[in-house]
Design an enzyme around this catalytic site. Structure first.
Site, PDB file in Angstrom:
ATOM      1  N   TYR A 143      18.108   9.761  15.017  1.00 20.32           N
ATOM      2  CA  TYR A 143      18.100  11.034  15.694  1.00 20.32           C
ATOM      3  C   TYR A 143      16.742  11.267  16.329  1.00 20.32           C
ATOM      4  CZ  TYR A 143      19.163  16.129  16.453  1.00 20.32           C
ATOM      5  OH  TYR A 143      19.372  17.353  16.906  1.00 20.32           O
ATOM      6  N   ASP A 238       8.935   8.046  16.456  1.00 27.00           N
ATOM      7  CA  ASP A 238       9.314   9.638  16.313  1.00 27.00           C
ATOM      8  C   ASP A 238       9.298  10.023  14.516  1.00 27.00           C
ATOM      9  OD1 ASP A 238      10.668  12.066  15.678  1.00 27.00           O
ATOM     10  OD2 ASP A 238      12.424  11.425  16.585  1.00 27.00           O
ATOM     11  N   LYS A 266       8.776  19.384  11.747  1.00 23.13           N
ATOM     12  CA  LYS A 266       8.978  19.373  10.255  1.00 23.13           C
ATOM     13  C   LYS A 266       7.373  19.881   9.469  1.00 23.13           C
ATOM     14  CE  LYS A 266      13.672  17.809  10.504  1.00 23.13           C
ATOM     15  NZ  LYS A 266      14.108  16.601  11.184  1.00 23.13           N
TER      16      LYS A 266
END
Ligand SMILES: *Cc1c(COP(=O)(O)O)cnc(C)c1O
Length: 426
Positions: A143, A238, A266
């Site tokens: 994702y 990523d 994050k």
């Protein structure tokens, strides 16, 4: 009498689609009512009914120091008193950019954004602008946020282009995205053999944390690096989830691979909205105002968010931080595996740094297809039994879990004991 969480969820559903601002929060896959949280402190969260839980979600990864770490909160308070936003450069942005480049050797320049989605979307635009090519390779189950060209699932055959995985994404957009199997070096080589000169970039979660947790085969990452170099495609790691989470230098440090671009989010915001993308100077210099690739944000580099990120990143530099985080996470996965084994429940678990995967399946999966074989009903049963006992795991069988530095040995032991009771009654 319904609980306050139930009452709030009822109200929420009247005005917020599904009652939530991000779909997995709605508990659709596990069933039941999501808990509305009122406060968090260290490893624990408290819901609006006053129930307390040991939290293994940590806001989906950012809270590596636990909830409301005093030094992070103080940094936010001090920054807020000076002003919430200027839309002009601030010293904090320079400090966090310098720190990120110092901590991650693959970064020579970095730009801040406000979410992981923006980071990956911008990195891909940049890679396309830099190479003058359109084609993007991604892997099924990884994702990268919810921008249009990334909401793609595999087509019917290998080497076919993907289909939109969301309504509202034009098929034309995803025509430029090729979806391959994670850890499949043969498929990767075939894709480069067929499309090499058209491939702008490959984007990958170097530790995959959005299909539960899948460890990369080191040869897969090495092949990726080699193929991208040989075909002048941009390799994008990523690391929105894995960055500063699986180790001091993220997945790239763990596996010793240097990507061309890295996306972050994050942990680097410490719980506030911060994302970033960075990498080689040669590539980063193509972004406006230096170059022709446009990218911008009204709240990018927000001073309050940056203050939380800086305070967090500095605390991560404590001697032995990642060793003890990894040890605590392994304590959890080893303990849960032993508890399940003792009672004959088909289960496996693994930890990578401060991230973990739990699988209702006898061996840790290595591919998307294997993850899909996990027993979701068994997970849902485990999830609710643990929730009732005061242990908050991600409300889906296909999410990774997170341990923070605030989780003590006895917190984890308490969770393992609760799980053993659940497995005993299985
Ligand atoms: C969470 C995540 C994103 C998206 O970040 P948001 O801040 O939710 O937009 C992108 N990539 C990975 C690997 C993620 O885990």
């Amino acid at each position: 009498m319904s609980s306050r969480s139930e009452q709030l969820f009822e109200r929420a559903q009247q005005r917020i689609p599904g009652g939530v601002n991000s779909p997995v929060r709605a508990f659709r896959s596990v069933g039941g009512t999501p808990r509305f949280f009122a406060a968090g402190d260290g490893a624990r969260v408290r819901d609006v009914d006053g129930l307390s839980y040991i939290d293994y979600v940590g806001s989906w990864g950012p809270l590596i120091l636990g909830h409301a770490h005093p030094e992070v909160v103080a940094a936010v308070q001090q920054a807020a008193l000076r002003g919430l936003s200027f839309g002009a450069p601030t010293a904090g942005e320079v400090e966090i950019a310098e720190l990120l480049c110092e901590l991650l050797p693959s970064l020579e320049m970095v730009r801040l954004v406000s979410s992981g989605t923006e980071a990956t979307m911008s990195a891909i635009r940049l890679a396309r602008g830099f190479t003058g090519r359109d084609l993007l390779i991604k892997f099924e189950g990884c994702y990268h946020g919810h921008s249009d060209s990334l909401l793609v699932k595999a087509g019917s055959g290998m080497l076919t282009f993907g289909n939109p995985s969301s309504s509202g994404v034009p098929a034309d957009f995803v025509r430029h995205t090729l979806v391959l199997d994670y850890n499949d070096s043969i498929g990767l080589a075939a894709a480069f053999a067929e499309h090499g000169p058209r491939i702008a970039a490959v984007i990958v979660e170097a530790v995959a944390g959005n299909m539960n947790l899948i460890a990369p085969q080191p040869a897969f990452l090495q092949n990726l690096r080699e193929l991208c170099s040989r075909h002048s495609a941009v390799l994008i790691f990523d690391e929105v989830m894995s960055g500063f989470r699986v180790g001091a230098q993220g997945a790239q440090g763990l596996y010793g691979i240097i990507p061309d671009l890295t996306t972050l989010g994050k942990v680097i915001g410490g719980g506030m909205p911060v994302g970033a993308f960075g990498g080689k100077r040669e590539i980063m210099s193509r972004i406006a105002p230096l170059g022709p690739v446009y990218q911008a944000g009204t709240l990018s580099g927000n001073p309050v968010a940056v203050a939380a990120g800086l305070a967090t990143l500095r605390l991560l530099q404590a001697e032995g931080f990642y060793e003890s985080l990894a040890q605590r996470t392994r304590q959890l996965t080893d303990g849960l595996s032993a508890a399940a084994g003792k009672h004959g429940v088909p289960f496996s678990a693994q930890a990578i740094g401060g991230m973990f995967g739990l699988y209702f399946r006898s061996e840790c999966p290595q591919s998307y297809a294997e993850v899909m074989e996990c027993d979701t009903q068994a997970f849902n049963r485990f999830f609710h039994a643990m929730l009732d006992a005061g242990h908050y795991f991600a409300p889906s069988a296909f999410e990774a879990g997170f341990v923070s530095a605030a989780h003590s040995e006895s917190d984890v032991a308490t969770t393992i004991a609760a799980a053993e009771a659940v497995f005993r009654a299985w």
